[in-house]
Structure formats: structure tokens, C-alpha cells
Design a protein around this motif. Sequence first.
Motif, PDB file in Angstrom:
ATOM      1  N   VAL B 169     -17.636  24.691   0.416  1.00  0.00           N
ATOM      2  CA  VAL B 169     -16.348  24.202  -0.094  1.00  0.00           C
ATOM      3  C   VAL B 169     -15.408  25.379  -0.335  1.00  0.00           C
ATOM      4  O   VAL B 169     -14.218  25.310  -0.007  1.00  0.00           O
ATOM      5  CB  VAL B 169     -16.572  23.372  -1.378  1.00  0.00           C
ATOM      6  N   ALA B 170     -15.948  26.477  -0.867  1.00  0.00           N
ATOM      7  CA  ALA B 170     -15.085  27.644  -1.121  1.00  0.00           C
ATOM      8  C   ALA B 170     -14.528  28.202   0.186  1.00  0.00           C
ATOM      9  O   ALA B 170     -13.402  28.705   0.230  1.00  0.00           O
ATOM     10  CB  ALA B 170     -15.868  28.721  -1.862  1.00  0.00           C
ATOM     11  N   ALA B 171     -15.328  28.084   1.280  1.00  0.00           N
ATOM     12  CA  ALA B 171     -14.865  28.632   2.554  1.00  0.00           C
ATOM     13  C   ALA B 171     -13.709  27.834   3.123  1.00  0.00           C
ATOM     14  O   ALA B 171     -12.846  28.399   3.799  1.00  0.00           O
ATOM     15  CB  ALA B 171     -16.032  28.671   3.540  1.00  0.00           C
ATOM     16  N   TYR B 178     -10.815  25.254  -7.328  1.00  0.00           N
ATOM     17  CA  TYR B 178     -11.779  25.893  -8.218  1.00  0.00           C
ATOM     18  C   TYR B 178     -13.170  25.456  -7.788  1.00  0.00           C
ATOM     19  O   TYR B 178     -13.455  24.259  -7.731  1.00  0.00           O
ATOM     20  CB  TYR B 178     -11.519  25.490  -9.680  1.00  0.00           C
ATOM     21  N   VAL B 179     -14.034  26.407  -7.459  1.00  0.00           N
ATOM     22  CA  VAL B 179     -15.374  26.094  -6.978  1.00  0.00           C
ATOM     23  C   VAL B 179     -16.373  26.959  -7.733  1.00  0.00           C
ATOM     24  O   VAL B 179     -16.197  28.182  -7.822  1.00  0.00           O
ATOM     25  CB  VAL B 179     -15.505  26.345  -5.456  1.00  0.00           C
ATOM     26  N   SER B 208     -11.247  20.670  -7.477  1.00  0.00           N
ATOM     27  CA  SER B 208     -12.191  21.375  -8.344  1.00  0.00           C
ATOM     28  C   SER B 208     -13.590  20.853  -8.072  1.00  0.00           C
ATOM     29  O   SER B 208     -13.809  19.647  -8.109  1.00  0.00           O
ATOM     30  CB  SER B 208     -11.854  21.141  -9.818  1.00  0.00           C
ATOM     31  N   PHE B 209     -14.485  21.761  -7.799  1.00  0.00           N
ATOM     32  CA  PHE B 209     -15.837  21.352  -7.424  1.00  0.00           C
ATOM     33  C   PHE B 209     -16.862  22.167  -8.198  1.00  0.00           C
ATOM     34  O   PHE B 209     -16.811  23.392  -8.210  1.00  0.00           O
ATOM     35  CB  PHE B 209     -16.030  21.551  -5.912  1.00  0.00           C
ATOM     36  N   LYS B 245     -14.677  30.245  -6.138  1.00  0.00           N
ATOM     37  CA  LYS B 245     -13.238  30.294  -5.854  1.00  0.00           C
ATOM     38  C   LYS B 245     -12.493  29.938  -7.130  1.00  0.00           C
ATOM     39  O   LYS B 245     -12.766  28.917  -7.755  1.00  0.00           O
ATOM     40  CB  LYS B 245     -12.877  29.317  -4.744  1.00  0.00           C
ATOM     41  N   VAL B 246     -11.584  30.806  -7.515  1.00  0.00           N
ATOM     42  CA  VAL B 246     -10.799  30.603  -8.724  1.00  0.00           C
ATOM     43  C   VAL B 246      -9.336  30.728  -8.329  1.00  0.00           C
ATOM     44  O   VAL B 246      -8.990  31.612  -7.535  1.00  0.00           O
ATOM     45  CB  VAL B 246     -11.173  31.663  -9.795  1.00  0.00           C
ATOM     46  N   PRO B 247      -8.460  29.859  -8.837  1.00  0.00           N
ATOM     47  CA  PRO B 247      -7.052  30.013  -8.503  1.00  0.00           C
ATOM     48  C   PRO B 247      -6.553  31.393  -8.916  1.00  0.00           C
ATOM     49  O   PRO B 247      -6.757  31.829 -10.044  1.00  0.00           O
ATOM     50  CB  PRO B 247      -6.369  28.913  -9.325  1.00  0.00           C
TER      51      PRO B 247
END
Lengths: 92, 252
Positions: B169-171, B178-179, B208-209, B245-247
Motif C-alpha cells: 500500500v505504501a508503494a 498514512y500507512v 489511512s491503512f 508512509k506518513v504525510p
Amino acid sequence: MVQKDPEYLKKAISVDVHTGKATFTIFPGLCKGCGLCREKCPERALDWSHKLGVYGTPTVSPNPELCKACRICEQVCPDCAITIRRKDKEEE
Amino acid sequence: METKEILPKMPKSWNPASKPHKFCPGCGHGLVLKALGQVIDELNIQDRVVFGCDIGCSLLSWDFFNVDTVQTHHGRTTPVMVGIKRANPDLITIAYMGDGGGYAIGSQHLVNAANRNDIITAILVNNTVYAMTGGQMAPTTMPGQKTETTPYGRDIKEAGYPMLGPEMVAAIAHEGAYVARGSIAKFRQLKTFIKKAIENQMAGRGFSFIEALSTCPTNWRTNAEKTWDFVENIMPKYFPIGEYKVPGGKEE
């Protein structure tokens, strides 16, 4: 919605621990006897109890001399069957 | 005792009438939902939350909270919550699913929601097996892990590799998503991740995950000691815990 008091509120067992500074309460109506709290206790203060829980499995009871009321058991219980109240801090 | 009555320390958003809940002894769902309940209490959003649960063990949370709840078709929690969010953007929608619902039958929806950057929160509970049907091999079963359908351990030549959800998901996720992957063995950290995920949705930034590593003592056939060992030491080797993954960057 009118709610009667749930069954699990009855028969709560309270034990004074940490030289009387805190109260350990177990709700056998919520405890399923998974033992996760027993493994996580840093003082190894929890032992199986003769009191049976909601699925007929043993609940836990603290050793009042070992328990420091650190609340780790309260945090790791998936069923919220343990409540620890410290008497020095006035809590809600 | 003559003192004030001592009550179980359940989050206020829990539905006390449905307790004790229906999950097995030692199930990690209770802890993930406890973290979620405490976050709902702290953000004071109980009247704005719509909670959607999937098929599988996660459906047993259908009466868990005193919030509006939808029980959806298998794997379709994500699109249902996306639909509710698009119809009424004031609501806070939380899709709650297991690894079967999110990574097997529902992976298309997870991928597309992440790609569209839909403003919802998805919480996926990973316990490496299909627990409700008896512990068969799931997309997240680790190499060599014994399950009901892999009695000699998962053979990656035959069954392939397990799914690494947050990495995937982050990719594909876009800026604002947000992951993270938490674990019930690190309760406070998991709660922080869930809080950040819901705040990310409230800020309207994006998808967001959260994946939460969880336990299944019934199907792992483990006692309490081995259950903790599995979720604390064995699972994070394959499923590293942290923010993916963070904004604005700055992953933990």
C-alpha cells in the motif's frame, strides 16, 4: 435504550495489593482464562485461581505481596476483565 | 467492600451489553478493538464514526461498539466505507477486516482505494491464518508455518510468498496517505498508529491503512507463553513493525 446491569458486574473479586495501596479486581464474568496477563506480569504475581471464568476456565488471582499494581495485566487483557485502582491517586 | 463500585475499564465507546465479546480466549481482536475504542474516546468522535466489519472473525465485532456499524460482504468493507464517506464526508469511516478479507478476496478494493487515495481508515488484523474456518493457510501465512492445510509448513515453491500489505500500500499510495504496521504486543504504539490514522482521515489528507499483528491461540494451538513468543518474536521478523508512509515524510 434501557439497559439492565450486565451479568458480569456481579461477583467481582477485589484483592488489596501492594501493601494496601491498590486494589486488584477481577471480573470472572469477563475472564476467559487465556493467561495472557499471567505471562506479561513482570513480578510473576498472577496465579491461576479456583474461581472459574465465563467459559469455565480458571481465572487469575494476584499474590498481594508480589503485585506492584503496575497495570500491565489491565492493559493486555483483551476482555477488560482486570481493573486496578490505586488508592493514592484519586481516580474516577 | 463499601467503597465506590469498581467497574471494568472498558472504553466508553464499547457496547457493555455485548460483553464478554464473542472472540476466543486470547484473541488479539479484543486488544485491537480496545485500542480503537480508546482512540474514539480520546478524539471524542463516537457520534461521527461509522464502523464497517468484514466476514471472518472480524465480523464478531458487529455489536462491539456503540457506534453505527455495517456488516458488509466478504472483502467489500473498503468500498462500502468509501461509499459512505463519499455520501457524507462529515462521517469518519473505519473499515475493519482480517487478512483474508483484506489481502485475499478484498485485495482489489484495498489496492484501488489506496490508489484513488480515498479518505477512509482501514484497519487490517493479521493473524497469519483463516481463523474462523479452522486455521487454513492465508495470504499472510509465513514460509514454513504449519497450518491446517499446510501440515508440513508453507512451501514457497508451491504456495508462493506471503503478502506484505503495508509495504504494498505504501508503494502505490499517494501523498497524504498514512500507512503503518503495529502489533498487539506493543499496545501503546498500536494505539498511536490508529490515532494518527484516524486524525489523518479527519484532516482529509488521504487513505489511512494500519495492519495490526494479532494472535490466534485457538488455531496456532499455542498456550499463552508461546502465543506471546509468536507475536512478539517470530511474526515481526517477516512483518517489520513501523510506519511506512506518513504525510510529509518522517517515518518512524
